[in-house]
Design an enzyme around this catalytic site. Structure first.
Site, mmCIF file in Angstrom:
data_model
loop_
_atom_site.group_PDB
_atom_site.id
_atom_site.type_symbol
_atom_site.label_atom_id
_atom_site.label_comp_id
_atom_site.label_asym_id
_atom_site.label_seq_id
_atom_site.Cartn_x
_atom_site.Cartn_y
_atom_site.Cartn_z
ATOM 1 N N GLY A 1 39.441 37.256 28.586
ATOM 2 C CA GLY A 1 40.639 37.792 29.228
ATOM 3 C C GLY A 1 41.885 37.848 28.355
ATOM 4 O O GLY A 1 42.647 38.800 28.417
ATOM 5 N N ASP B 1 45.273 35.057 30.005
ATOM 6 C CA ASP B 1 45.758 36.310 30.572
ATOM 7 C C ASP B 1 46.600 36.078 31.816
ATOM 8 O O ASP B 1 47.667 36.640 31.974
ATOM 9 C CB ASP B 1 44.573 37.259 30.871
ATOM 10 C CG ASP B 1 43.441 36.591 31.644
ATOM 11 O OD1 ASP B 1 43.551 35.405 32.004
ATOM 12 O OD2 ASP B 1 42.418 37.264 31.884
ATOM 13 N N ASP C 1 46.474 31.737 37.929
ATOM 14 C CA ASP C 1 46.182 32.064 39.321
ATOM 15 C C ASP C 1 46.187 30.756 40.125
ATOM 16 O O ASP C 1 47.257 30.243 40.440
ATOM 17 C CB ASP C 1 44.826 32.795 39.340
ATOM 18 C CG ASP C 1 44.434 33.337 40.694
ATOM 19 O OD1 ASP C 1 45.320 33.749 41.446
ATOM 20 O OD2 ASP C 1 43.228 33.366 41.003
ATOM 21 N N LYS D 1 50.527 34.506 39.049
ATOM 22 C CA LYS D 1 50.465 34.766 40.490
ATOM 23 C C LYS D 1 50.821 33.473 41.203
ATOM 24 O O LYS D 1 49.951 32.708 41.607
ATOM 25 C CB LYS D 1 49.036 35.184 40.885
ATOM 26 C CG LYS D 1 48.712 36.625 40.607
ATOM 27 C CD LYS D 1 47.540 37.113 41.441
ATOM 28 C CE LYS D 1 46.230 36.859 40.755
ATOM 29 N NZ LYS D 1 45.084 37.570 41.352
ATOM 30 N N PHE E 1 44.571 41.417 43.044
ATOM 31 C CA PHE E 1 43.628 41.268 41.935
ATOM 32 C C PHE E 1 43.855 42.412 40.946
ATOM 33 O O PHE E 1 43.697 43.583 41.283
ATOM 34 C CB PHE E 1 42.185 41.280 42.432
ATOM 35 C CG PHE E 1 41.219 40.858 41.365
ATOM 36 C CD1 PHE E 1 40.941 39.514 41.153
ATOM 37 C CD2 PHE E 1 40.611 41.807 40.558
ATOM 38 C CE1 PHE E 1 40.065 39.126 40.136
ATOM 39 C CE2 PHE E 1 39.735 41.421 39.540
ATOM 40 C CZ PHE E 1 39.471 40.076 39.339
ATOM 41 N N VAL E 2 44.253 42.060 39.728
ATOM 42 C CA VAL E 2 44.658 43.077 38.756
ATOM 43 C C VAL E 2 43.631 43.247 37.636
ATOM 44 O O VAL E 2 42.844 42.335 37.351
ATOM 45 C CB VAL E 2 46.036 42.734 38.137
ATOM 46 C CG1 VAL E 2 47.127 42.826 39.185
ATOM 47 C CG2 VAL E 2 46.031 41.354 37.486
ATOM 48 N N ASP F 1 39.518 42.005 33.612
ATOM 49 C CA ASP F 1 38.381 42.829 34.040
ATOM 50 C C ASP F 1 38.150 42.774 35.545
ATOM 51 O O ASP F 1 38.644 41.888 36.234
ATOM 52 C CB ASP F 1 37.095 42.320 33.382
ATOM 53 C CG ASP F 1 36.655 40.969 33.980
ATOM 54 O OD1 ASP F 1 37.481 40.037 34.001
ATOM 55 O OD2 ASP F 1 35.506 40.873 34.458
ATOM 56 N N ARG G 1 38.860 46.307 30.939
ATOM 57 C CA ARG G 1 39.644 45.493 30.006
ATOM 58 C C ARG G 1 40.448 46.358 29.032
ATOM 59 O O ARG G 1 41.475 45.927 28.495
ATOM 60 C CB ARG G 1 38.724 44.572 29.187
ATOM 61 C CG ARG G 1 38.044 43.476 29.999
ATOM 62 C CD ARG G 1 37.418 42.455 29.067
ATOM 63 N NE ARG G 1 36.437 41.597 29.704
ATOM 64 C CZ ARG G 1 36.729 40.488 30.380
ATOM 65 N NH1 ARG G 1 37.974 40.108 30.518
ATOM 66 N NH2 ARG G 1 35.770 39.769 30.919
HETATM 67 P P1 5GP Z 1 42.734 30.125 37.766
HETATM 68 O O1 5GP Z 1 41.839 29.068 37.232
HETATM 69 O O2 5GP Z 1 44.189 29.960 37.422
HETATM 70 O O3 5GP Z 1 42.517 30.378 39.228
HETATM 71 O O4 5GP Z 1 42.225 31.477 37.185
HETATM 72 C C1 5GP Z 1 42.438 31.878 35.923
HETATM 73 C C2 5GP Z 1 41.390 32.893 35.555
HETATM 74 O O5 5GP Z 1 40.931 33.653 36.696
HETATM 75 C C3 5GP Z 1 42.007 33.886 34.615
HETATM 76 O O6 5GP Z 1 41.817 33.473 33.299
HETATM 77 C C4 5GP Z 1 41.231 35.144 34.945
HETATM 78 O O7 5GP Z 1 40.057 35.155 34.161
HETATM 79 C C5 5GP Z 1 40.833 35.014 36.383
HETATM 80 N N1 5GP Z 1 41.751 35.756 37.273
HETATM 81 C C6 5GP Z 1 42.645 35.251 38.147
HETATM 82 N N2 5GP Z 1 43.317 36.224 38.784
HETATM 83 C C7 5GP Z 1 42.829 37.382 38.292
HETATM 84 C C8 5GP Z 1 43.150 38.761 38.538
HETATM 85 O O8 5GP Z 1 44.006 39.149 39.347
HETATM 86 N N3 5GP Z 1 42.421 39.671 37.825
HETATM 87 C C9 5GP Z 1 41.451 39.325 36.940
HETATM 88 N N4 5GP Z 1 40.825 40.297 36.309
HETATM 89 N N5 5GP Z 1 41.153 38.038 36.673
HETATM 90 C C10 5GP Z 1 41.846 37.078 37.343
HETATM 91 MG MG MG Z 2 40.062 34.056 32.232
#
Ligand code: 5GP
Ligand code: MG
Length: 187
Positions: free
Chosen positions: A51, A107, A110, A138, A159-160, A166, A172
């Site tokens: 990412g 990237d 979340d 986010k 979700f972007v 991706d 990507r």
């Molecule tokens: P976290 O562990 O903070 O929930 O998630 C981080 C990972 O989830 C990011 O590195 C990414 O790979 C994926 N992710 C979270 N939100 C999104 C989104 O809106 N789009 C995409 N493509 N991946 C996301």
């Molecule tokens: Mg990731």
């Protein structure tokens, strides 16, 4: 040679949240800040791929260094747009983080679980400091208390895709950050 035509998959987007120009300008500003904060320090940049690949490549070209780069993998989104379980870290780093000033790049922030887990792992391995830099945040989705030190853009809870991010490993290569039309998330 003329530039290639825009990617046909751009037509799969419902709307664009961040344009290529906005991304470019923001990364220049992030670079200035990081250069100032790490002046004369030997930085170890650790990118979470795939990412963060494109973001890291552009960010590095705005850093003055000295620095070294390494990568690791972490995955929580196995398919679709929902996180499955706890993040899985695949640590194949070549560089020794002991005593290093680490800048962890991802990237998007979340739930915060990925960065919390990876930052914890790097500290446990003996990094002198671990700061984090994300292109997107986010905030509404946070499940664990974690904030990044450097943030490109705060975005709403959608979700972007694009610019490294991706959906099922596609999109990507798109130059902007956008949201797909609902029918493409269904497939
Ligand atoms: P976290 O562990 O903070 O929930 O998630 C981080 C990972 O989830 C990011 O590195 C990414 O790979 C994926 N992710 C979270 N939100 C999104 C989104 O809106 N789009 C995409 N493509 N991946 C996301
Ligand atoms: Mg990731």
């Amino acid at each position: 040679m003329p530039a290639p035509k825009p990617a046909p998959e751009l037509k799969h987007l419902d709307h664009v949240l961040v344009t290529p120009l906005a991304i470019k300008r923001r990364i220049v500003a992030l670079g200035h800040k990081i250069n100032k904060d790490y002046a004369k320090k030997d930085l170890m940049v650790v990118a979470i791929v795939n990412g963060a690949l494109i973001f890291t490549a552009d960010l590095l070209r705005n850093l003055t260094g000295p620095l070294r780069l390494d990568c690791l993998r972490a995955s929580s989104y196995h398919t679709g747009t929902k996180a499955v379980g706890e993040p899985r870290i695949v640590d194949q780093m070549k560089l020794d983080v002991r005593g290093q000033s680490v800048l962890l790049v991802d990237d998007i922030l979340d739930t915060g679980k990925t960065l919390a887990a990876v930052a914890g792992m790097l500290k446990a391995k003996g990094a002198a400091s671990v700061r984090t830099c994300v292109l997107l945040d986010k905030k509404a989705r946070r499940a664990v208390p974690f904030e990044a030190d450097y943030v490109g853009f705060e975005i709403p809870n959608e979700f972007v895709v694009g610019y490294g991010l991706d959906f099922n490993e596609r999109y990507r290569h798109l130059p902007c950050i956008g949201v797909l039309k609902p029918k493409y998330y269904a497939s």
